[in-house]
Design a protein around this motif. Structure first.
Motif, mmCIF file in Angstrom:
data_model
loop_
_atom_site.group_PDB
_atom_site.id
_atom_site.type_symbol
_atom_site.label_atom_id
_atom_site.label_comp_id
_atom_site.label_asym_id
_atom_site.label_seq_id
_atom_site.Cartn_x
_atom_site.Cartn_y
_atom_site.Cartn_z
ATOM 1 N N LYS A 23 0.840 -1.194 0.000
ATOM 2 C CA LYS A 23 0.000 0.000 0.000
ATOM 3 C C LYS A 23 0.874 1.243 0.000
ATOM 4 O O LYS A 23 2.016 1.224 0.464
ATOM 5 C CB LYS A 23 -0.913 0.051 1.229
ATOM 6 N N ILE B 272 0.198 5.821 0.311
ATOM 7 C CA ILE B 272 -0.720 6.954 0.329
ATOM 8 C C ILE B 272 0.075 8.241 0.138
ATOM 9 O O ILE B 272 1.105 8.453 0.799
ATOM 10 C CB ILE B 272 -1.567 6.983 1.622
ATOM 11 N N ILE C 55 -5.626 13.403 -2.599
ATOM 12 C CA ILE C 55 -5.138 12.164 -2.006
ATOM 13 C C ILE C 55 -5.081 11.084 -3.073
ATOM 14 O O ILE C 55 -6.053 10.860 -3.794
ATOM 15 C CB ILE C 55 -6.066 11.696 -0.864
ATOM 16 N N TYR D 192 -4.356 7.048 -3.007
ATOM 17 C CA TYR D 192 -3.979 5.866 -2.242
ATOM 18 C C TYR D 192 -4.033 4.647 -3.143
ATOM 19 O O TYR D 192 -4.913 4.513 -3.985
ATOM 20 C CB TYR D 192 -4.802 5.698 -0.965
#
Length: 308
Positions: free
Chosen positions: A8, A10, A120, A122
Motif C-alpha cells: 500500500k 498513500i 489524495i 492511495y
C-alpha cells in the motif's frame, strides 16, 4: 494477478485551487501511516420502487458518491526546530493554520474560514484511488508505554480509480517516535501535574459532503473540541475536580511529548472546562476520569499544537 494487502501507499498534497488535482508524488508527498482504513465508495443507495406485477429486487441507483479514508500517524517532531513536520499537511487539511518561526518552532491553531483541502492518492497493490478537495478531522491518544498517534479521518470527492504502478516513496522526513513515559511526556491540567493514566483530545470537526447542482465540495462546517484526562485521584485539598466542574471553572491544559530539540510536540489549551468527573480503577488504584471541553477566548485560540 494476486493483490497483496501489505502493498500500500498513500500520497497527500495540499491543493492550490480547491478540487483541482494537486498531483502528489511518492518522492515529495508520501505519508507514513498505520491502521489504514479506506472507504472507497460512500454514498446513498436509492431504490426505484417501480410498480411491477411480480416480486423481486429492482436494484438501486448509487448517488451522492464520495470517498473517505482513516489512518493513524505516529506523533513525532520534524527533525529540526522550526521545520514543519512531515504530517503538517494533514493538520492543514483539518482546519488548522500553520505558522513557521524559522529555526525555532512551528505552531498550528484552528481557523474558522479559509480551510485548505488536499488531493489524495492511495494505492492498494497497483489499484489507485484518487480523492480531491479532501478535508477532515483528527483525534490524539496518549497512553503510557505506547507510541502516541494522531488518528485522521479525511473525506474527499471521487476522482478516478485506475490500475497504476506502485510509486517509489520517500519517507525520510518522518521522525522515529519515542514512547509515552515519565521521561518523555509531561501533562498538567488546571495547574495540577499529578500522575496521569492517559489523556486524549478530539478536534470533532464536522465534515459535510455538499453535493449540489453545479457545485460539489467537502466542507469543514464546525468544530467542538473536547478531550479527556484520567488522573490518579488525590485529596480534595490538593485539587477538587467536583468543585471545579460544578462551578464551571476553566483552566489551562498543557502537555509536551519529547524532550530533544527537533522531536518535541507540545499541546496547549488555555481554557479547559471540566465535565462530570467519574471514578475508575486500574491496578487497584483509584482514578478520576475527567471529560474536557476546550473553549476559545478571543476565537480560534482554544488550542495549539507546537512542533519544535
Amino acid at each position: 494477478m494476486t493483490k497483496y494487502a501489505r502493498n500500500k501507499a498513500i500520497l497527500i498534497k495540499l491543493e492550490t485551487t480547491y478540487g483541482q488535482d494537486a498531483a502528489p508524488t511518492g518522492a515529495a508527498n508520501a505519508m507514513q501511516v498505520t491502521n489504514f482504513r479506506p472507504e472507497p465508495l460512500v454514498g446513498q443507495d436509492v431504490s426505484r420502487d417501480l410498480l411491477l406485477p411480480y416480486m423481486g429486487h429492482q436494484g438501486v441507483i448509487l448517488t451522492g458518491n464520495y470517498g473517505r479514508i482513516a489512518f493513524d500517524v505516529e506523533l513525532a517532531g520534524s527533525g529540526a526546530a522550526g521545520d514543519a513536520p512531515a504530517w503538517g499537511p494533514l493538520l492543514r487539511a483539518c482546519g488548522m493554520a500553520e505558522a513557521i518561526e524559522a529555526g525555532v518552532e512551528v505552531v498550528y491553531n484552528p481557523i474558522s474560514s479559509g480551510h485548505e483541502a488536499a488531493s489524495i492518492y492511495y494505492l492498494q497493490d497497483g489499484i489507485r484511488h484518487i480523492l480531491l478537495g479532501a478535508r477532515g478531522t483528527f483525534t490524539l491518544s496518549m497512553q503510557p508505554s505506547q507510541i502516541p498517534r494522531l488518528s485522521f479521518t479525511l473525506t474527499g470527492l471521487l476522482g478516478t480509480i485506475t490500475d497504476q504502478a506502485m510509486p517509489t516513496v520517500d519517507l525520510s522526513d518522518f521522525v522515529k517516535p519515542v514512547p509515552v513515559s515519565k521521561a518523555n511526556t509531561t501533562f498538567s491540567l488546571h495547574g495540577h501535574a499529578g500522575a496521569c493514566e492517559a489523556f486524549s483530545f478530539d478536534l470533532a470537526g464536522d465534515i459535510q459532503p455538499r453535493l449540489l447542482i453545479n457545485a460539489e465540495s467537502i466542507q469543514f462546517t464546525d468544530r467542538m473540541m473536547t478531550g479527556e484526562a484520567t488522573m490518579e485521584a488525590v485529596s480534595l485539598a490538593t485539587i477538587n475536580w467536583f468543585d471545579r466542574a460544578l462551578n464551571h471553572t476553566t483552566g489551562a491544559m498543557a502537555a509536551q511529548h519529547g524532550m530533544a530539540a527537533g522531536n518535541i510536540v507540545a499541546f496547549a489549551a488555555p481554557k479547559a472546562q471540566i465535565g462530570r468527573p467519574t471514578y475508575e480503577e486500574n491496578q487497584k488504584i483509584l482514578n478520576n476520569r475527567l471529560p474536557l471541553m476546550l473553549l476559545p477566548s478571543a476565537g480560534n485560540d482554544e488550542f495549539t499544537i507546537t512542533v519544535k
